[in-house]
Motif scaffolding. Sequence first.
Motif, PDB file in Angstrom:
ATOM      1  N   LYS A 102      57.923  32.876  -1.659  1.00 17.48           N
ATOM      2  CA  LYS A 102      56.481  32.348  -1.486  1.00 17.48           C
ATOM      3  C   LYS A 102      55.919  32.622  -3.094  1.00 17.48           C
ATOM      4  O   LYS A 102      56.133  33.585  -3.530  1.00 17.48           O
ATOM      5  CB  LYS A 102      55.796  32.876  -0.455  1.00 17.48           C
ATOM      6  CG  LYS A 102      56.227  32.455   0.933  1.00 17.48           C
ATOM      7  CD  LYS A 102      55.364  33.315   1.800  1.00 17.48           C
ATOM      8  CE  LYS A 102      55.817  33.014   3.149  1.00 17.48           C
ATOM      9  NZ  LYS A 102      54.846  33.787   4.152  1.00 17.48           N
ATOM     10  N   SER A 103      55.147  31.924  -3.422  1.00 10.97           N
ATOM     11  CA  SER A 103      54.104  32.207  -4.717  1.00 10.97           C
ATOM     12  C   SER A 103      53.518  33.307  -4.293  1.00 10.97           C
ATOM     13  O   SER A 103      52.992  33.621  -3.346  1.00 10.97           O
ATOM     14  CB  SER A 103      53.390  31.036  -5.030  1.00 10.97           C
ATOM     15  OG  SER A 103      52.120  30.859  -4.219  1.00 10.97           O
ATOM     16  N   LEU A 104      53.238  34.248  -5.088  1.00  9.94           N
ATOM     17  CA  LEU A 104      52.732  35.490  -5.171  1.00  9.94           C
ATOM     18  C   LEU A 104      50.944  35.261  -5.015  1.00  9.94           C
ATOM     19  O   LEU A 104      50.616  35.903  -3.870  1.00  9.94           O
ATOM     20  CB  LEU A 104      52.665  36.294  -6.617  1.00  9.94           C
ATOM     21  CG  LEU A 104      52.124  37.651  -6.257  1.00  9.94           C
ATOM     22  CD1 LEU A 104      52.724  38.431  -5.135  1.00  9.94           C
ATOM     23  CD2 LEU A 104      52.291  38.492  -7.726  1.00  9.94           C
ATOM     24  N   GLN A 105      50.769  34.284  -5.463  1.00  9.24           N
ATOM     25  CA  GLN A 105      49.014  33.782  -5.345  1.00  9.24           C
ATOM     26  C   GLN A 105      49.145  33.481  -3.802  1.00  9.24           C
ATOM     27  O   GLN A 105      47.958  33.586  -3.295  1.00  9.24           O
ATOM     28  CB  GLN A 105      48.577  32.530  -6.166  1.00  9.24           C
ATOM     29  CG  GLN A 105      47.208  32.440  -6.132  1.00  9.24           C
ATOM     30  CD  GLN A 105      46.383  33.527  -6.900  1.00  9.24           C
ATOM     31  OE1 GLN A 105      47.155  34.579  -7.401  1.00  9.24           O
ATOM     32  NE2 GLN A 105      45.136  33.138  -7.320  1.00  9.24           N
ATOM     33  N   SER A 106      49.774  32.474  -3.244  1.00  7.92           N
ATOM     34  CA  SER A 106      49.763  32.135  -1.985  1.00  7.92           C
ATOM     35  C   SER A 106      49.880  33.166  -0.904  1.00  7.92           C
ATOM     36  O   SER A 106      49.059  33.058   0.138  1.00  7.92           O
ATOM     37  CB  SER A 106      50.667  30.955  -1.776  1.00  7.92           C
ATOM     38  OG  SER A 106      51.955  31.376  -1.618  1.00  7.92           O
ATOM     39  N   GLY A 145      45.178  24.437  -0.615  1.00  8.93           N
ATOM     40  CA  GLY A 145      45.921  23.561  -1.050  1.00  8.93           C
ATOM     41  C   GLY A 145      47.385  24.292  -1.082  1.00  8.93           C
ATOM     42  O   GLY A 145      48.229  24.029  -1.871  1.00  8.93           O
ATOM     43  N   TYR A 146      47.424  25.251  -0.058  1.00 11.56           N
ATOM     44  CA  TYR A 146      48.591  25.970   0.183  1.00 11.56           C
ATOM     45  C   TYR A 146      49.499  25.406   1.192  1.00 11.56           C
ATOM     46  O   TYR A 146      48.792  25.000   2.086  1.00 11.56           O
ATOM     47  CB  TYR A 146      48.485  27.341   0.033  1.00 11.56           C
ATOM     48  CG  TYR A 146      47.712  28.226  -1.025  1.00 11.56           C
ATOM     49  CD1 TYR A 146      48.644  28.249  -2.156  1.00 11.56           C
ATOM     50  CD2 TYR A 146      46.696  28.868  -0.914  1.00 11.56           C
ATOM     51  CE1 TYR A 146      48.112  28.944  -3.372  1.00 11.56           C
ATOM     52  CE2 TYR A 146      46.281  29.517  -2.004  1.00 11.56           C
ATOM     53  CZ  TYR A 146      46.663  29.668  -3.338  1.00 11.56           C
ATOM     54  OH  TYR A 146      46.193  30.203  -4.333  1.00 11.56           O
ATOM     55  N   SER A 147      50.760  25.681   1.257  1.00 13.61           N
ATOM     56  CA  SER A 147      51.648  25.224   2.320  1.00 13.61           C
ATOM     57  C   SER A 147      51.253  25.972   3.559  1.00 13.61           C
ATOM     58  O   SER A 147      50.877  27.039   3.408  1.00 13.61           O
ATOM     59  CB  SER A 147      53.196  25.477   1.801  1.00 13.61           C
ATOM     60  OG  SER A 147      53.313  24.397   0.840  1.00 13.61           O
ATOM     61  N   ASN A 148      51.925  25.721   4.580  1.00  8.58           N
ATOM     62  CA  ASN A 148      52.021  26.451   5.844  1.00  8.58           C
ATOM     63  C   ASN A 148      52.623  28.007   5.638  1.00  8.58           C
ATOM     64  O   ASN A 148      53.690  27.877   5.126  1.00  8.58           O
ATOM     65  CB  ASN A 148      52.612  25.941   7.033  1.00  8.58           C
ATOM     66  CG  ASN A 148      52.754  26.755   8.434  1.00  8.58           C
ATOM     67  OD1 ASN A 148      52.550  27.928   8.449  1.00  8.58           O
ATOM     68  ND2 ASN A 148      52.855  25.803   9.434  1.00  8.58           N
ATOM     69  N   PRO A 149      51.869  28.999   5.845  1.00  6.78           N
ATOM     70  CA  PRO A 149      52.771  30.358   5.194  1.00  6.78           C
ATOM     71  C   PRO A 149      53.693  30.962   6.163  1.00  6.78           C
ATOM     72  O   PRO A 149      54.564  31.655   6.173  1.00  6.78           O
ATOM     73  CB  PRO A 149      51.500  31.184   5.257  1.00  6.78           C
ATOM     74  CG  PRO A 149      50.472  30.791   6.310  1.00  6.78           C
ATOM     75  CD  PRO A 149      50.445  29.284   6.186  1.00  6.78           C
ATOM     76  N   TYR A 150      53.946  30.146   7.244  1.00  2.00           N
ATOM     77  CA  TYR A 150      54.902  30.234   8.543  1.00  2.00           C
ATOM     78  C   TYR A 150      56.056  29.684   8.435  1.00  2.00           C
ATOM     79  O   TYR A 150      56.899  29.634   9.239  1.00  2.00           O
ATOM     80  CB  TYR A 150      54.229  30.439  10.032  1.00  2.00           C
ATOM     81  CG  TYR A 150      53.018  31.223   9.990  1.00  2.00           C
ATOM     82  CD1 TYR A 150      53.721  32.659   9.983  1.00  2.00           C
ATOM     83  CD2 TYR A 150      51.789  31.134   9.975  1.00  2.00           C
ATOM     84  CE1 TYR A 150      52.736  33.828  10.438  1.00  2.00           C
ATOM     85  CE2 TYR A 150      50.848  32.010  10.144  1.00  2.00           C
ATOM     86  CZ  TYR A 150      51.243  33.302  10.273  1.00  2.00           C
ATOM     87  OH  TYR A 150      50.169  34.274  10.348  1.00  2.00           O
ATOM     88  N   THR A 151      56.136  28.636   7.314  1.00  2.59           N
ATOM     89  CA  THR A 151      57.409  27.873   7.254  1.00  2.59           C
ATOM     90  C   THR A 151      58.151  28.193   6.086  1.00  2.59           C
ATOM     91  O   THR A 151      57.580  28.768   5.336  1.00  2.59           O
ATOM     92  CB  THR A 151      57.013  26.475   7.162  1.00  2.59           C
ATOM     93  OG1 THR A 151      56.220  26.116   5.786  1.00  2.59           O
ATOM     94  CG2 THR A 151      56.474  25.666   8.191  1.00  2.59           C
TER      95      THR A 151
END
Length: 155
Positions: A102-106, A145-151
Amino acid sequence: MSLQRVTTHKELPKSADFRAWINVAMIVANYQFASEVLIRIVDDEESQSLNGQYRGKDYATNVLSFPSELPHEIAAAMTRAPLGDIIICAPVVMAEAKEQEKSLQSHWAHLTIHGVLHLLGYDHIDDDEAEQMEALEVQAMALLGYSNPYTCDAA
């Protein structure tokens, strides 16, 4: 919002990032009261110590939330009542982001949102509560603007 850093690292988010993440968490939770949140960035040692002291777990963890214990009557009379404290372990966040691709920021955003939702009374102890809390997290991340963190493709 107050921000305390135990470590200095160029990859740590800016105060403005934390403010945005806190605000979005409050929006999706429909929390409409002016509040203060303290965020403390810690190292592995402090995270492990706090996790052991308050949760009985002998390891560093990514995020801990400590809701304010201020009586409701006093908090209601304040212009900006303290909502609570969020403790985030920078080395754990960085390792998890890398491990989970994952990106660190997200990942910082997700864990901040997760911590705020805990301060607002959300939990993930049982399946129904977890489903509700995760839905709010996914909604907040999408607003940012971030993706689902659980995918798996959460970048």
